[in-house]
Enzyme design. Structure first.
Site, PDB file in Angstrom:
ATOM      1  N   SER A  28       0.813  -1.215   0.000  1.00  0.00           N
ATOM      2  CA  SER A  28       0.000   0.000   0.000  1.00  0.00           C
ATOM      3  C   SER A  28       0.852   1.273   0.000  1.00  0.00           C
ATOM      4  O   SER A  28       0.369   2.343  -0.349  1.00  0.00           O
ATOM      5  CB  SER A  28      -0.940   0.002   1.205  1.00  0.00           C
ATOM      6  N   ASP A 258      -3.428   6.465  11.754  1.00  0.00           N
ATOM      7  CA  ASP A 258      -2.616   5.845  10.694  1.00  0.00           C
ATOM      8  C   ASP A 258      -1.285   6.587  10.621  1.00  0.00           C
ATOM      9  O   ASP A 258      -1.214   7.721  10.152  1.00  0.00           O
ATOM     10  CB  ASP A 258      -3.357   5.927   9.359  1.00  0.00           C
ATOM     11  N   HIS A 261       0.893   5.307   6.347  1.00  0.00           N
ATOM     12  CA  HIS A 261       0.711   5.934   5.030  1.00  0.00           C
ATOM     13  C   HIS A 261       0.947   7.437   5.154  1.00  0.00           C
ATOM     14  O   HIS A 261       1.159   7.936   6.249  1.00  0.00           O
ATOM     15  CB  HIS A 261      -0.692   5.610   4.509  1.00  0.00           C
TER      16      HIS A 261
END
Ligand SMILES: *[C@@H]1O[C@H](CO)[C@@H](O)[C@H](O)[C@H]1NC(C)=O
Ligand SMILES: *[C@@H]1O[C@H](CO)[C@@H](O)[C@H](O)[C@H]1NC(C)=O
Length: 284
Positions: A28, A258, A261
């Protein structure tokens, strides 16, 4: 300032991508890098109605600037080698054939892998490792090394270095635990503040395999510069299952922030600037 610079460079990057196919393969974080590149090129397109994005599938995404015949794709392959989702067997000497068949003809290939090898417990995606069709037992580092050897063997057999430029993007640092990204609004002032999280041994394994490949592989080393950017993650402003976190979830950053990312526009734009700069300098 950086965004002004990217605006300026976007037009040049579109031109550089003319009649080219750039393909990112990995987890990702490479998808994050694809999103950044698609946004940079889209924003730079003189006629945006002539730019298309197909991002419906999680496994394969395509951006195209039609007037430039420029294609930028992403393929999901977090281990680079083949994971059988049904049996949860990770095959260290096999590559996902359908994905790799579509790679060899690309002009630029950008691979990454790393974080999925370090997952343990319920986060680990595989139950068994396999080689030569037989189950094998080994530690994560040895398995990682075997997988990268399978990958470099594919490069050496399939990539024509006159046509295709290959890059490996280094580990994207996370900001958890001591480096926690939550509530941070400024980069770290000093590189020494970052507490190493990703196993150093696995970084060495990547670097050794990249050097050993007969195919020239550009090592896009973004780790150090990204370590400083603990402020650049979405934190509690992230998306889960296609939705922004609820206020209730945002109040539980320990469970929901998060810190892996990156926000866009943001840090991966810099990775892409470096990618295009390396692509130019290695070509000439
Ligand atoms: C369009 O780009 C592809 C590479 O993605 C290239 O093979 C093809 O020749 C290009 N088409 C034209 C008309 O130049
Ligand atoms: C995070 O920032 C908010 C708003 O400034 C503040 O109310 C909260 O106490 C901070 N939380 C932590 C854990 O630092």
């Amino acid at each position: 300032m950086l965004h002004f610079f990217i605006r300026l460079r976007g037009g040049e990057m579109l031109e550089q991508c003319r009649d080219k196919r750039v393909v990112l393969v990995g987890d990702s974080l490479n998808r994050n890098m694809w999103e950044s590149l698609a946004c940079i090129l889209y924003a730079a397109a003189p006629d945006r109605s002539r730019a298309t994005v197909d991002d419906a599938s999680a496994d394969h995404k395509i951006f195209q600037a039609l007037d430039y015949n420029c294609t930028v794709e992403f393929y999901w392959s977090p281990f680079l080698v083949d994971l059988d989702d049904q049996t949860r067997v990770l095959k260290l000497d096999r590559l996902p054939a359908t994905t790799y068949r579509r790679l060899a003809a690309a002009d630029v290939l950008v691979f990454n892998t790393g974080h999925w090898w370090t997952h343990t417990g319920k986060f680990r995606a595989w139950d068994h490792l396999e080689r030569n069709g037989k189950k094998v037992e080994m530690g994560a580092e040895e398995a990682f090394n075997r997988a990268l050897r399978t990958w470099t063997r594919w490069l050496d057999r399939n990539v024509d270095s006159h046509k295709t430029m290959v890059f490996f993007r280094s580990i994207s640092p996370e900001h958890k635990n001591k480096n926690w990204c939550y509530n941070e609004t400024a980069p770290m002032a000093r590189a020494e503040e970052y507490v190493e999280a990703f196993p150093r041994g696995m970084v060495s394994i990547v670097e050794r395999n990249v050097r050993r490949a007969r195919t020239a592989v550009g090592y896009l080393d973004i780790t150090r510069l990204s370590e400083l950017r603990r402020d650049a993650h979405p934190s509690v402003f992230t998306v889960r299952g296609g939705k922004l976190l609820t206020p209730e979830q945002r109040r539980q950053p320990g469970s929901y922030a998060d810190c892996s990312h990156w926000c866009l526009p943001g840090l991966p734009d810099t990775w892409n600037l470096l990618l295009f700069a390396s692509w130019t300098s290695l070509r000439s």
